[in-house]
Enzyme design. Structure first.
Site: not given
Ligand code: ADP
Length: 403
Positions: A12, A96, A185, A246, A335, A338, A389
């Site tokens: 990626n 990707r 996505h 954004r 993030g 989940e 992914e």
């Molecule tokens: P990307 O779009 O960069 O791939 P991710 O799917 O890894 O992002 O998500 C990143 C975001 O997930 C972080 O900016 C944060 O807001 C959120 N995040 C990660 N861990 C937690 C957590 N334990 N509790 C709440 N939010 C979280």
């Protein structure tokens, strides 16, 4: 490809970063994962974890001039673990690629014509496609004999009907400039909608799912019987949900106003909406953990940012329920989706009439596994389904080269 070639390297490639995973497709295990950051700077960093050997993460800092040097450094790390890029066990490299336009509806083996087409799409993905192309060219130069496959972020959304994909603007202008809703996505929406069907014990063709991919970038999709029928991102990833940095949906006239009245340039508006808006623009933080911490301390700006984020999410759940007619499941992923139980709880709160509810104790469980968080009685399943992914890219790549 020999019968023993079962490994796939997933790349990626961003403008200054290179993320990678090496997987063995006999059992979909991850052999090594890593990331090169700040390529082209003095302080480039490579972090590499050889999972196969049960090894510890290794980090090295120092200048890495370009993507070619980055991939060579990754190759050296893999060789040190006996997983070198020259191994006959390597079956293919899966890349990707963010924008595949309308042409690439499936993963595609890369040749010169494919490279040209990805290049032709640069005007609609000026930030992403050039970086993806650099990664592909570098990997091809290093292993010209190996099949390389492009897996497109837009591909899953190419099934959207015209009435969902077209903007209501002058058709000739739109077509002349390839302006339409492409969505992004897609690899995640495909993977998560399929996994959600699995979790329900059903065939993907039988279920309608709303997927909420809430990472730093965020998008929603309406998936009917395994096919995407609408998604929240559009020509670019700027449309739709409130994201980390954004704005998501705004009146397009805001941009004219910023130029005419605030005297901002095109580029300044671009940076404002893509990098300084969303949660960070609203409250100065884009990490949901930090926002929740501030809310717990009584911070009103953080609370308002959270409410705006949730309000938009709810509107999309409502809209996609209407688009689908019947919803079997709402799946949270990425993030925020989940990990942030308060986001899931708030997004569904008050939607009992639509058959949606969350069980507080199930929602509080922390786990890396797909799981249901709705109570038994709820008409619509609410699920947390971790996205993957890289695995999806590896599977699509391997399926194509071993066919
Ligand atoms: P990307 O779009 O960069 O791939 P991710 O799917 O890894 O992002 O998500 C990143 C975001 O997930 C972080 O900016 C944060 O807001 C959120 N995040 C990660 N861990 C937690 C957590 N334990 N509790 C709440 N939010 C979280």
């Amino acid at each position: 490809m020999t019968a023993t070639a079962t490994r796939v390297l997933v790349l990626n490639s961003g403008s200054s970063s290179l993320k990678y995973q090496l997987l063995d497709m006999t059992d979909a295990t991850r052999l090594a994962v890593g990331l090169v950051e700040r390529i082209g700077e003095e302080t480039s960093r490579l972090s590499h974890t050889p999972l196969a050997a049960g090894g510890e993460k290794r980090e090295t800092e120092g200048p890495i001039a370009d993507h070619e040097a980055a991939l060579k450094a990754v190759g050296a790390e893999l060789t040190a673990d006996g997983l070198g890029l020259d191994s006959p066990k390597l079956a293919a490299i899966g890349h990707r690629v963010v924008h595949g336009g309308l042409k690439f509806t499936e993963p595609t083996v890369i040749d010169e014509a494919v490279l040209k087409e990805i290049e032709r799409l640069v005007p609609v993905a000026p930030l992403h496609n050039p970086a993806n192309l650099t990664g592909i060219r570098t990997a091809r130069a290093l292993r010209p004999d190996l099949p390389q496959v492009a897996v497109f972020d837009t591909a899953f959304h190419t099934t959207m009907p015209e009435h969902a994909a077209r903007y209501a603007i002058d058709v000739a202008t739109a077509d002349a400039h390839r302006i339409r809703r492409y969505g992004f996505h897609g690899t995640s929406h495909a993977y998560v909608s399929r996994k959600t069907a699995e979790l329900l014990g059903k065939d993907p063709a039988e279920v309608n799912v709303i997927v909420l991919h809430l990472g730093n970038g965020a998008s929603a999709s309406a998936v009917a019987g395994g096919r995407c029928v609408d998604t929240s991102m559009g020509l670019t990833p700027l449309e739709g949900l409130v994201m980390g940095t954004r704005s998501g949906d705004i009146d397009p006239a805001v941009t004219f106003h910023l130029k005419r009245v605030a005297g901002m340039s095109e580029d300044e508006v671009d940076v404002l909406l893509n990098k300084k808006s969303g949660l960070i623009g609203l409250c100065g933080d884009n990490d949901m953990r930090e926002i929740r911490r501030r809310i717990d301390e009584g911070d009103e700006r953080a609370a308002l940012a959270f409410d705006i984020y949730i309000h938009r999410l709810k509107k999309y759940i409502g809209a996609y329920s209407a688009v689908l007619g019947r919803v079997d499941a709402v799946a949270f992923t990425a993030g925020v989706g989940e990990n942030a139980a308060p986001v899931r709880e708030a997004a569904v709160a008050g939607l009992e009439e639509m058959g949606l509810a969350v069980d507080a104790s199930l929602n509080a469980v922390r786990s890396g596994e797909p799981r249901l968080i709705s109570p038994e009685y709820a008409r619509v399943a609410v699920a947390v389904v971790p996205t993957d992914e890289e695995l999806e890219i590896a599977q699509q790549t391997y399926a194509l080269v071993s066919a």
